[in-house]
Design a protein around this motif. Structure first.
Motif, PDB file in Angstrom:
ATOM      1  N   GLU A   1      34.140  37.371  58.305  1.00 13.45           N
ATOM      2  CA  GLU A   1      33.741  37.287  56.896  1.00 13.45           C
ATOM      3  C   GLU A   1      34.803  38.009  56.072  1.00 13.45           C
TER       4      GLU A   1
ATOM      5  N   ASP B   1      33.462  35.679  47.778  1.00 15.75           N
ATOM      6  CA  ASP B   1      33.874  35.297  49.127  1.00 15.75           C
ATOM      7  C   ASP B   1      35.309  34.775  49.056  1.00 15.75           C
TER       8      ASP B   1
ATOM      9  N   LYS C   1      38.719  32.894  51.251  1.00 11.86           N
ATOM     10  CA  LYS C   1      39.148  32.113  52.407  1.00 11.86           C
ATOM     11  C   LYS C   1      40.633  32.324  52.626  1.00 11.86           C
TER      12      LYS C   1
END
Length: 470
Positions: A128, A140, A142
């Motif tokens: 995560e 979040d 990536k």
């Protein structure tokens, strides 16, 4: 009462005598100081004014740079899953013992739509990944791509609005002694600013001469990794990466990946998905007093070319063994890390002017950097992309060429005893056909550590051979 009056009278008399002596002797002497000395003394304020102006002109303010940078530096949280020691209960129930571990670092926003540059070691192994901005908003994230050699990674968040971002500066123009700011999130604190100067450039911490860091004395601690190193204009000139310490905390020096290298890595990741390295095509070492004496050189600085790789940009441009590289473009080359740092910021097909010392005279060559065509595989040695004539000679349609056998004595004796020679063609590794060194890299990358290494090659007699290594 009479005693007190007597003491007061004596004190007053003593004071009067002292004042009289001062007026008669000492003050008279001071008034007799030569006038020339007095006039000379009055010239000092002119110099002092000049010095004060100089100090005012050269005084550095970090406020503007800090304001420009602090909102572009983010906190990166990385959750990884690690194996823990197996207990009896795990063994009994057949469970795989794992635990989550939280790591943190910093990152720098480099575009308004949420692209962030950080260190590869900050995001490595993440299950995560989240990013917290300086306004405490969390997103979040990536991973777009990463390069472990330069320790640079690119990640992305999707914000609701445009973000403040930092612009890249030219790290080649950064000077030793120049003021810099380090901005990051040490010890899980919010954005923290420290100041220092550039202490050195082209530093290598590995001892392998494959790094080229900017060294500063700005305080950097755990959590600063991936943060910004900026100049007094607020331009990004480095990504803070490492410290040298016996305690794990800052004790004097920190190190940053130069911005020119970081920018090139990010551009390659966005355009190609991986990093494209421009290769000069020479091997050798930093010139030292020992080198100079051994090869009869007239300099103790530069990069001495021992060998020029066949069909490389250096070979086609006319560089030769024995040349000493002293400059590339406007960058002085004093040691190998100067050369390495410059090349790490360049791409295949870039054309650079290389100035060498040859027979006591400087000569400049225009060299086209090529894509890397060689790869070191410890068990085998140096392999390179095979040319069409190599494949025709060995009557095969695919393969890579053994350019140089390994220097490992046990493997070398094994190859020699089996008749394997330099020039032989490797056609397959672990049952996968290989056409280039990129294919070899991919096979080796995906190989399990305990898996056999199966090599198929064609020798100079045209015979196909297979070898297995553990």
């Amino acid at each position: 009462m009479k005693k007190i009056l007597t003491m007061l009278f004596v004190s007053a008399l003593g004071g009067a005598l002292t004042l009289g002596a001062y007026k008669t002797f000492i003050e008279k002497e001071e008034n007799n100081t030569p006038l020339a000395n007095q006039e000379q003394a009055f010239t000092f304020p002119v110099s002092n004014t000049t010095n004060a102006k100089f100090i005012a002109d050269t005084e550095v303010s970090f406020v503007s740079a800090a304001e420009k940078t602090v909102h572009t530096v983010v906190h990166v949280k990385n959750v990884t899953i690690n194996s823990r020691q197996m207990t009896f209960e795990d063994l009994f129930f057949g469970r795989q013992p794992q635990r989550s571990q939280v790591g943190s670092g910093s990152g720098v926003i480099i575009s308004p739509d949420g692209y962030i540059i950080t260190n590869n070691h900050v995001i490595a192994g993440s299950r995560e990944l989240s990013v917290t901005l300086n306004n405490n908003k969390t997103y979040d994230a990536k991973i777009i791509g990463a390069d472990d050699k330069t320790d640079i990674a690119l990640i992305k968040i999707d914000p609701e609005e445009e973000l403040p971002f930092t612009t890249f500066g030219d790290s080649d123009q950064a000077k030793i002694g120049e003021w810099v700011l380090a901005v990051g999130n040490p010890f899980n604190l919010t954005s923290t600013v420290t100041a220092g100067i550039i202490s050195a450039k082209s530093r290598d911490l590995s001892g392998l001469q494959n790094q080229s860091f900017i060294q500063t004395d700005a305080a950097v601690n755990p959590g600063n990794s991936g943060g910004a190193l900026v100049n007094t204009n607020g331009d990004l000139i480095g990504i803070n990466t490492a410290i040298t310490s016996q305690t794990g905390s800052y004790i004097g020096y920190s190190f940053a990946v130069p911005s020119n290298i970081a920018r090139k890595v990010v551009q390659d990741i966005m355009e190609y998905g991986n990093v494209q390295h421009g290769i000069l095509g020479v091997t050798g070492g930093s010139v030292s007093a020992g080198y100079a004496e051994k090869f009869g050189l007239e300099t103790t600085e530069g990069f001495y070319i021992e060998e020029v790789e066949e069909d490389s940009g250096a070979d086609m441009a006319g560089l030769k063994s024995g040349d000493v590289i002293q400059k590339i473009e406007n960058i002085k080359i004093k040691k190998f890390t100067d050369l390495k740092g410059f090349l790490n910021s360049k791409s295949p097909n870039d054309v650079v002017n290389v100035t060498v010392l040859r027979d006591g005279k400087q000569k400049t060559f225009s060299v086209t950097l090529l894509k890397n065509q060689t790869l070191a595989v410890p068990i085998i040695g140096i392999i390179k992309n095979a040319k069409p004539e190599d494949l025709r000679k060995y009557k095969t349609k695919n393969g890579v060429k053994i350019s140089r056998l390994t220097t490992n004595k046990s493997y070398l004796s094994y190859w020699i005893s089996n008749g394997v020679k330099e020039g032989d063609i490797i056609t397959s590794i672990n049952n996968s056909k290989v056409n280039s060194i990129e294919d070899v890299q991919e096979v080796l990358k995906n190989r399990h550590p305990n898996e056999l290494l199966r090599i198929e090659l064609i020798n100079s007699k045209g015979e196909k051979e297979r070898y297995n290594f553990r």
